[in-house]
Design a protein around this motif. Structure first.
Motif, PDB file in Angstrom:
ATOM      1  N   ILE A  21       0.837  -1.203   0.000  1.00  0.00           N
ATOM      2  CA  ILE A  21       0.000   0.000   0.000  1.00  0.00           C
ATOM      3  C   ILE A  21       0.873   1.255   0.000  1.00  0.00           C
ATOM      4  CG2 ILE A  21      -1.658   1.333   1.366  1.00  0.00           C
ATOM      5  CD1 ILE A  21      -2.945  -1.305   2.171  1.00  0.00           C
ATOM      6  N   LEU A  22       1.968   1.219   0.756  1.00  0.00           N
ATOM      7  CA  LEU A  22       2.890   2.349   0.746  1.00  0.00           C
ATOM      8  C   LEU A  22       3.464   2.556  -0.653  1.00  0.00           C
ATOM      9  CD1 LEU A  22       4.639   4.576   1.916  1.00  0.00           C
ATOM     10  CD2 LEU A  22       6.231   2.817   2.740  1.00  0.00           C
ATOM     11  N   LEU A  23       3.897   1.472  -1.307  1.00  0.00           N
ATOM     12  CA  LEU A  23       4.456   1.598  -2.656  1.00  0.00           C
ATOM     13  C   LEU A  23       3.426   2.152  -3.637  1.00  0.00           C
ATOM     14  CD1 LEU A  23       6.774   0.059  -1.365  1.00  0.00           C
ATOM     15  CD2 LEU A  23       6.878  -1.403  -3.399  1.00  0.00           C
ATOM     16  N   ARG A  24       2.201   1.691  -3.532  1.00  0.00           N
ATOM     17  CA  ARG A  24       1.146   2.187  -4.433  1.00  0.00           C
ATOM     18  C   ARG A  24       0.845   3.664  -4.159  1.00  0.00           C
ATOM     19  NH1 ARG A  24      -1.022  -2.393  -6.911  1.00  0.00           N
ATOM     20  NH2 ARG A  24      -0.650  -4.329  -5.766  1.00  0.00           N
ATOM     21  N   ALA A  25       0.874   4.047  -2.891  1.00  0.00           N
ATOM     22  CA  ALA A  25       0.645   5.450  -2.547  1.00  0.00           C
ATOM     23  C   ALA A  25       1.768   6.330  -3.082  1.00  0.00           C
ATOM     24  CB  ALA A  25       0.529   5.600  -1.028  1.00  0.00           C
ATOM     25  N   LEU A  82       1.329   6.958  -6.737  1.00  0.00           N
ATOM     26  CA  LEU A  82       0.321   7.987  -6.984  1.00  0.00           C
ATOM     27  C   LEU A  82       0.904   9.386  -6.767  1.00  0.00           C
ATOM     28  CD1 LEU A  82      -2.824   6.389  -5.264  1.00  0.00           C
ATOM     29  CD2 LEU A  82      -2.414   6.666  -7.714  1.00  0.00           C
ATOM     30  N   LEU A  83       1.722   9.533  -5.716  1.00  0.00           N
ATOM     31  CA  LEU A  83       2.350  10.825  -5.458  1.00  0.00           C
ATOM     32  C   LEU A  83       3.216  11.266  -6.630  1.00  0.00           C
ATOM     33  CD1 LEU A  83       3.577  10.832  -1.732  1.00  0.00           C
ATOM     34  CD2 LEU A  83       1.795  12.242  -2.751  1.00  0.00           C
ATOM     35  N   VAL A  84       4.012  10.338  -7.153  1.00  0.00           N
ATOM     36  CA  VAL A  84       4.921  10.659  -8.248  1.00  0.00           C
ATOM     37  C   VAL A  84       4.141  10.968  -9.524  1.00  0.00           C
ATOM     38  CG1 VAL A  84       6.749   9.729  -9.724  1.00  0.00           C
ATOM     39  CG2 VAL A  84       6.831   9.355  -7.256  1.00  0.00           C
ATOM     40  N   LEU A 120       5.180  -0.580 -10.770  1.00  0.00           N
ATOM     41  CA  LEU A 120       4.622   0.744 -10.484  1.00  0.00           C
ATOM     42  C   LEU A 120       5.534   1.871 -10.957  1.00  0.00           C
ATOM     43  CD1 LEU A 120       3.341   0.100  -6.831  1.00  0.00           C
ATOM     44  CD2 LEU A 120       1.922   0.336  -8.886  1.00  0.00           C
ATOM     45  N   GLY A 121       6.746   1.519 -11.356  1.00  0.00           N
ATOM     46  CA  GLY A 121       7.683   2.533 -11.818  1.00  0.00           C
ATOM     47  C   GLY A 121       8.333   3.330 -10.709  1.00  0.00           C
ATOM     48  N   VAL A 122       8.507   2.737  -9.532  1.00  0.00           N
ATOM     49  CA  VAL A 122       9.109   3.457  -8.407  1.00  0.00           C
ATOM     50  C   VAL A 122      10.353   2.751  -7.860  1.00  0.00           C
ATOM     51  CG1 VAL A 122       6.966   4.604  -7.707  1.00  0.00           C
ATOM     52  CG2 VAL A 122       7.508   2.338  -6.774  1.00  0.00           C
ATOM     53  N   SER A 123      10.912   1.833  -8.631  1.00  0.00           N
ATOM     54  CA  SER A 123      12.111   1.118  -8.176  1.00  0.00           C
ATOM     55  C   SER A 123      13.253   2.063  -7.861  1.00  0.00           C
ATOM     56  CB  SER A 123      12.559   0.104  -9.227  1.00  0.00           C
ATOM     57  OG  SER A 123      11.628  -0.939  -9.359  1.00  0.00           O
ATOM     58  N   ASP A 124      13.289   3.206  -8.573  1.00  0.00           N
ATOM     59  CA  ASP A 124      14.400   4.146  -8.376  1.00  0.00           C
ATOM     60  C   ASP A 124      14.321   4.894  -7.050  1.00  0.00           C
ATOM     61  OD1 ASP A 124      12.063   5.320  -9.460  1.00  0.00           O
ATOM     62  OD2 ASP A 124      13.175   7.119 -10.036  1.00  0.00           O
TER      63      ASP A 124
END
Length: 447
Positions: free
Chosen positions: A267-271, A274-276, A312-316
């Motif tokens: 849920i944190l990763l998904r949130a 969304l922020l990005v 989700l495209g947030v690995s970086d």
């Protein structure tokens, strides 16, 4: 699982007819503490080690400080472990051989209860009658061993569930495995057998009464505590970030704990995703540490969460870190802008109190004991439900940085009320009540 204990019980001697309690009139001199499925010596955040490990270690130390010796019985999980380890003055850990040392899942432990109970009884046999004044079991598996031990020794049984099958099953994460019916039956038996039940919060006490028909008169509420010497603001956020190699101006929402569906790190990763998406410029100053290991006996990397971050495209921006010692964990808390706990179920949420004690606010799901651990809109925010968008909205409030400092001061003040010394004093009162009732019943039975 009670059948394993019952078979062993048929081979054990009955307790002596005359029971003698030692030590002060209202306190036990020595307590046998049981933790079957996880050792207090294990690193929290790995395998099945978590808040309960911290609870047992800190409580035992404080009980010893109050003059009550504690012997902790736990299953040996590595070959060559010493049979006894002094954890602290007045606190002894006993390793019991029960089943294979490694690779044994928690779900397989009921079959080892007979062997574990036998080991506990062997240790008891080497002492004079009356060596232990009380049994304090943690979790339902330990409760079954404690049930038999307390009966054989003629002493009270105090049990702390920590988590309950019916409560967990009512709030399962998507794809999580329900707790088996055998555990529900086992927990029901322990609730009936225990002289006292310790609940972390009033809500948990109510769940024991509502789901398991516990006797309210035998159910006590004792909030868990936090080591306020270890978890404190210390030299501040900037210094902690420097030690950990984190950028000073970053927004750092932290997840700390076991990586399992129940804790909901996804849920944190998904949130964060969304922020990005809403503010692409935020990506350059966003760091999301996930500090912890996978739940269970496996030691593999949490591959599903890695894959989700990539999808989700947030690995970086997500940084995975293995579990760390308590001193370093305190630095992670201090360095964070906010701790995020989107759990589906928490009996209390010790991590939330630790973070607040370090001066870091918390965003937590409004479940279980978290509304007690976190003071909504003062030391953090409670979020209803588990929609990532709701967590993203709350996280956005911390983007500017000022809220972290303002709420952090309130968080530290709030956590200051959860010291372990008070926990031990309250627990000793529960022990005293159980001992008093046992004495009263003995007097009645003998006329």
């Amino acid at each position: 699982m009670s059948q394993y204990v019952a078979r062993l019980g048929q081979r054990l001697p009955r307790p002596p007819h005359r029971i003698r309690f030692h030590g002060a009139a209202r306190r036990p001199r020595r307590v046998a503490m049981l933790s079957v499925h996880t050792s207090p010596l294990d690193q929290p955040g790995t395998g099945d080690a978590g808040g309960m490990n911290v609870y047992i270690v800190e409580l035992a130390r404080q009980l010893a400080e109050h003059g009550t010796q504690v012997e902790i019985f736990t299953r040996a999980t590595t070959a060559g472990l010493p049979s006894r380890v002094e954890l602290a003055p007045g606190v002894l850990v006993r390793h019991i051989d029960a089943g294979p040392y490694e690779g044994l899942a928690k779900e397989e432990l009921p079959a080892q209860l007979c062997a574990f109970t036998h080991g506990v009884m062997q240790a008891w046999a080497g002492h004079r009658p009356g060596h232990y004044d009380l049994v304090h079991s943690h979790y339902w598996l330990s409760g079954h061993v404690g049930w038999l031990a307390a009966q054989r020794w003629g002493v009270p049984l105090v049990n702390a569930m920590h988590t309950m099958a019916k409560v967990k099953n009512a709030a399962l994460a998507k794809g999580d495995t329900p707790e088996p019916a055998a555990r529900v039956i086992g927990e029901t038996q322990i609730v009936r057998a225990a002289d006292r039940l310790i609940a972390n919060t009033a809500e948990e006490a109510g769940e024991l009464v509502r789901h398991y028909d516990a006797d309210p008169a035998r159910t006590a509420v004792v909030h868990p505590g936090v080591n306020l010497e270890r978890f404190r603001p210390a030299d501040g956020r900037a210094a902690a970030r420097a030690r950990l190699g984190l950028p000073q101006d970053a927004l750092i929402p932290l997840f700390a704990g076991r990586i399992q569906p129940l804790k909901a790190p996804d849920i944190l990763l998904r949130a964060v995703a969304l922020l990005v998406d809403e503010d692409p410029a935020l990506r350059g100053r966003l760091v999301v540490p996930v500090v912890g290991g996978p739940s269970g006996s496996g030691l593999a990397r949490p591959e599903r969460l890695h894959k989700l971050a990539a999808k989700l495209g947030v690995s970086d921006v997500v940084r995975f870190h293995p579990p760390v010692e308590q001193a370093e964990l305190a630095d992670w808390y201090r360095a964070a802008s906010v701790l995020v706990m989107p759990s589906y179920s928490e009996s209390f949420g010790l991590v939330a109190v630790e973070a607040q004690a370090c001066g870091t606010p918390v965003i937590a799901a409004a479940v279980g004991g978290l509304p007690v651990a976190v003071r909504d809109e003062v030391s953090g925010f409670l979020v209803e439900g588990h929609e990532p968008a709701a967590y993203a909205r709350t996280l956005r409030r911390f983007v500017t940085g000022g809220l972290t400092d303002r709420m952090g001061e309130s968080a530290a003040r709030h956590a200051a009320g959860f010291g372990w010394d008070a926990v031990a004093a309250s627990t000793l009162e529960v022990y005293a009540d159980a001992l008093h009732d046992r004495r009263r019943h003995l007097r009645s039975a003998h006329g």
